[in-house]
Design a protein around this motif. Structure first.
Motif, PDB file in Angstrom:
ATOM      1  N   ASN A 173       0.837  -1.196   0.000  1.00 40.64           N
ATOM      2  CA  ASN A 173       0.000   0.000   0.000  1.00 40.64           C
ATOM      3  C   ASN A 173       0.869   1.242   0.000  1.00 40.64           C
ATOM      4  O   ASN A 173       1.976   1.242   0.549  1.00 40.64           O
ATOM      5  CB  ASN A 173      -0.904   0.014   1.228  1.00 40.64           C
TER       6      ASN A 173
ATOM      7  N   SER B   4      -4.546  -4.154  -5.373  1.00 36.80           N
ATOM      8  CA  SER B   4      -5.886  -3.923  -4.833  1.00 36.80           C
ATOM      9  C   SER B   4      -6.763  -3.216  -5.854  1.00 36.80           C
ATOM     10  O   SER B   4      -6.324  -2.287  -6.539  1.00 36.80           O
ATOM     11  CB  SER B   4      -5.770  -3.078  -3.559  1.00 36.80           C
TER      12      SER B   4
ATOM     13  N   GLY C 229     -10.875  -1.587  -6.741  1.00 36.29           N
ATOM     14  CA  GLY C 229     -12.151  -1.111  -6.231  1.00 36.29           C
ATOM     15  C   GLY C 229     -13.306  -1.754  -6.964  1.00 36.29           C
ATOM     16  O   GLY C 229     -13.108  -2.601  -7.848  1.00 36.29           O
TER      17      GLY C 229
ATOM     18  N   ALA D  11      -6.906   0.358  -7.101  1.00 39.05           N
ATOM     19  CA  ALA D  11      -7.156   1.364  -6.079  1.00 39.05           C
ATOM     20  C   ALA D  11      -5.971   2.319  -5.991  1.00 39.05           C
ATOM     21  O   ALA D  11      -4.822   1.934  -6.234  1.00 39.05           O
ATOM     22  CB  ALA D  11      -7.389   0.682  -4.728  1.00 39.05           C
TER      23      ALA D  11
ATOM     24  N   SER E  37      -4.531   3.374  -3.502  1.00 36.14           N
ATOM     25  CA  SER E  37      -3.605   2.973  -2.440  1.00 36.14           C
ATOM     26  C   SER E  37      -2.746   1.771  -2.813  1.00 36.14           C
ATOM     27  O   SER E  37      -1.870   1.368  -2.054  1.00 36.14           O
ATOM     28  CB  SER E  37      -4.389   2.650  -1.165  1.00 36.14           C
ATOM     29  N   SER E  38      -2.983   1.166  -3.977  1.00 33.28           N
ATOM     30  CA  SER E  38      -2.249  -0.033  -4.381  1.00 33.28           C
ATOM     31  C   SER E  38      -0.953   0.358  -5.080  1.00 33.28           C
ATOM     32  O   SER E  38      -0.953   1.157  -6.024  1.00 33.28           O
ATOM     33  CB  SER E  38      -3.106  -0.884  -5.312  1.00 33.28           C
TER      34      SER E  38
ATOM     35  N   THR F 154     -10.918  -2.817  -1.397  1.00 31.31           N
ATOM     36  CA  THR F 154     -11.459  -1.611  -0.772  1.00 31.31           C
ATOM     37  C   THR F 154     -12.859  -1.902  -0.242  1.00 31.31           C
ATOM     38  O   THR F 154     -13.592  -2.728  -0.789  1.00 31.31           O
ATOM     39  CB  THR F 154     -11.555  -0.455  -1.785  1.00 31.31           C
ATOM     40  N   ASP F 155     -13.213  -1.203   0.837  1.00 34.08           N
ATOM     41  CA  ASP F 155     -14.572  -1.265   1.404  1.00 34.08           C
ATOM     42  C   ASP F 155     -15.022  -2.714   1.635  1.00 34.08           C
ATOM     43  O   ASP F 155     -16.099  -3.124   1.211  1.00 34.08           O
ATOM     44  CB  ASP F 155     -15.554  -0.548   0.480  1.00 34.08           C
TER      45      ASP F 155
ATOM     46  N   LYS G  42     -15.403  -1.821   6.084  1.00 35.47           N
ATOM     47  CA  LYS G  42     -14.612  -0.703   5.538  1.00 35.47           C
ATOM     48  C   LYS G  42     -13.109  -0.972   5.579  1.00 35.47           C
ATOM     49  O   LYS G  42     -12.308  -0.063   5.752  1.00 35.47           O
ATOM     50  CB  LYS G  42     -14.926   0.594   6.297  1.00 35.47           C
ATOM     51  N   ARG G  43     -12.712  -2.218   5.396  1.00 33.43           N
ATOM     52  CA  ARG G  43     -11.281  -2.532   5.348  1.00 33.43           C
ATOM     53  C   ARG G  43     -10.746  -2.279   3.938  1.00 33.43           C
ATOM     54  O   ARG G  43     -11.449  -2.466   2.950  1.00 33.43           O
ATOM     55  CB  ARG G  43     -11.020  -3.983   5.720  1.00 33.43           C
ATOM     56  N   GLU G  44      -9.491  -1.871   3.873  1.00 37.76           N
ATOM     57  CA  GLU G  44      -8.863  -1.584   2.581  1.00 37.76           C
ATOM     58  C   GLU G  44      -7.396  -1.982   2.611  1.00 37.76           C
ATOM     59  O   GLU G  44      -6.733  -1.867   3.640  1.00 37.76           O
ATOM     60  CB  GLU G  44      -8.968  -0.092   2.247  1.00 37.76           C
TER      61      GLU G  44
END
Length: 386
Positions: free
Chosen positions: A191, A215, A217, A223, A225-226, A239-240, A253-255
């Protein structure tokens, strides 16, 4: 032995981040109080499970009997969906999970379905093995290496490493050892955030042969953040998400690529169960070739597709080569019918006709010759005696 050489070379001072945090050293000691983040018992179904269409996949396989090792922060084996899993520890603090990350990852991989619970693992019949290497957000690479070696020793066919670290010879050797034992190693691409500065490749995901996971979405795209610098094999929901949590609850809500990696480890278990003769490299290739298609940098082959991974026909795996054409038979192998002898047929026909004519002549002669003799060969005259 190989394991002994790996462990002897380990430097316990090198730091590895667990669920993708900054590299900060921490002692491998159990917290004074086991108090993970609070969870809930009321959850909604996350988009990740819907997108992967697991009920259709389970008509073909549920990953029965495939040993999957989770190298993480431990496991809450009292969770209703994770009971029966094996829990090991290399930290000396006991196998329970007081951080939550390991329980979440394990649940995504192999949590068994439960009535009125809108969550289940990707491969609910896999044989789950938790190997605890850290007690919190960060951990030591020496412990990570020991945990990988332990997982191989326990017979794991898939190893999930939801961890990002810097390149280390000990870590590289441990991964090479696992791959040499025909283990599918699935690792997080890592991340990133704006505060991190320029991203760098994450390990062990960047090692050759590792199934690296980014990751995605709900739209199937990577995502933000990936980590796009790490070489990525496939994407997965990250995500989510809703995940199991210690003390028999769940969190939402984990990511992160940690959780995306768990989804792909579950798919790897499904493939290994469905196609037990495939090597680890062939399992990775199958998952790669059946993904839904790339959508930019850091996406690999695109979003993982479990149904295609367990059902697609890949010619190089399943279609046998056509047998070679048989050698032509020698010219004298088959006795051909002789050509028709028209001359003989013609001669025989004439002989038959002449023979018939001779018979007719003989018959006529047997009648006419006696009559001629009686008339002394005079022509006959009408009888006028009346």
């Amino acid at each position: 032995m190989v394991i002994g050489r790996i462990l002897a070379a380990v430097s316990l001072l090198t730091v590895v981040t667990a669920p993708a945090a900054p590299a900060v050293a921490s002692a491998a000691a159990e917290p004074e109080k086991c108090a993970p983040e609070r969870g809930t018992v009321k959850i909604a179904e996350s988009w990740g499970q819907k997108r992967l269409n697991l009920p259709d996949v389970w008509r073909l396989t549920k990953g029965f009997g495939v040993p999957v090792a989770v190298i993480d922060s431990g496991l809450d084996t009292t969770h209703p969906q994770l009971r029966g899993a094996r829990a090991e520890d290399v930290t000396g603090t006991g196998p329970r999970d007081c951080y939550g990350h390991g329980t979440a990852v394990a649940g995504i991989i192999a949590a068994v379905p439960r009535d009125r619970v809108l969550f289940s693992g990707v491969a609910p019949e896999a044989k789950l093995i938790s190997v605890k290497y850290t007690t919190g957000r960060e951990g030591q690479v020496g412990m990570l290496v020991q945990a990988i070696a332990k997982a191989v020793e326990l017979g794991a066919k898939v190893i999930n490493v939801s961890t990002q670290a810097a390149d280390q010879p000990d870590l590289s050797n441990a991964i090479a050892y696992a791959l040499s034992k025909d283990v599918v190693v699935v690792a997080a691409a890592g991340n990133v955030s704006k505060e991190d500065g320029s991203p760098v490749p994450a390990y062990p995901a960047s090692y050759p042969g590792v199934l690296s996971v980014g990751s995605a979405g709900p739209d199937g795209r990577r995502a933000d953040s990936s980590n796009s610098i790490t070489p990525v094999t496939v994407l997965a929901p990250g995500t989510d998400l809703t995940v199991p949590w210690p003390f028999q609850v769940y969190v939402e809500k984990r990511e992160g690529t940690s959780f995306a990696t768990a989804y792909v480890s579950g798919v790897a278990a499904l493939v290994r169960s469905r196609y037990p003769d495939l090597t680890q490299a062939e399992v990775v290739r199958r998952i790669e070739l059946t993904a839904d298609g790339r959508s930019g940098t850091g996406t690999g082959k695109g979003l993982v597709n479990p149904l295609q991974a367990v059902s697609a026909i890949l010619p190089s795996e399943t279609v046998a080569l056509a047998p070679p054409a048989p050698a032509p038979l020698p010219a004298d192998a088959i006795r051909h019918a002789p050509p028709e002898d028209t001359l003989s047929v013609s001669v025989a026909t004439w002989i038959a006709l002449l023979s018939l004519a001779a018979v007719v002549l003989v018959t006529l002669g047997s009648v006419t010759i006696p009559a001629g003799r009686r008339r002394r060969w005079q022509p006959g005259t009408p009888d006028n005696r009346s």
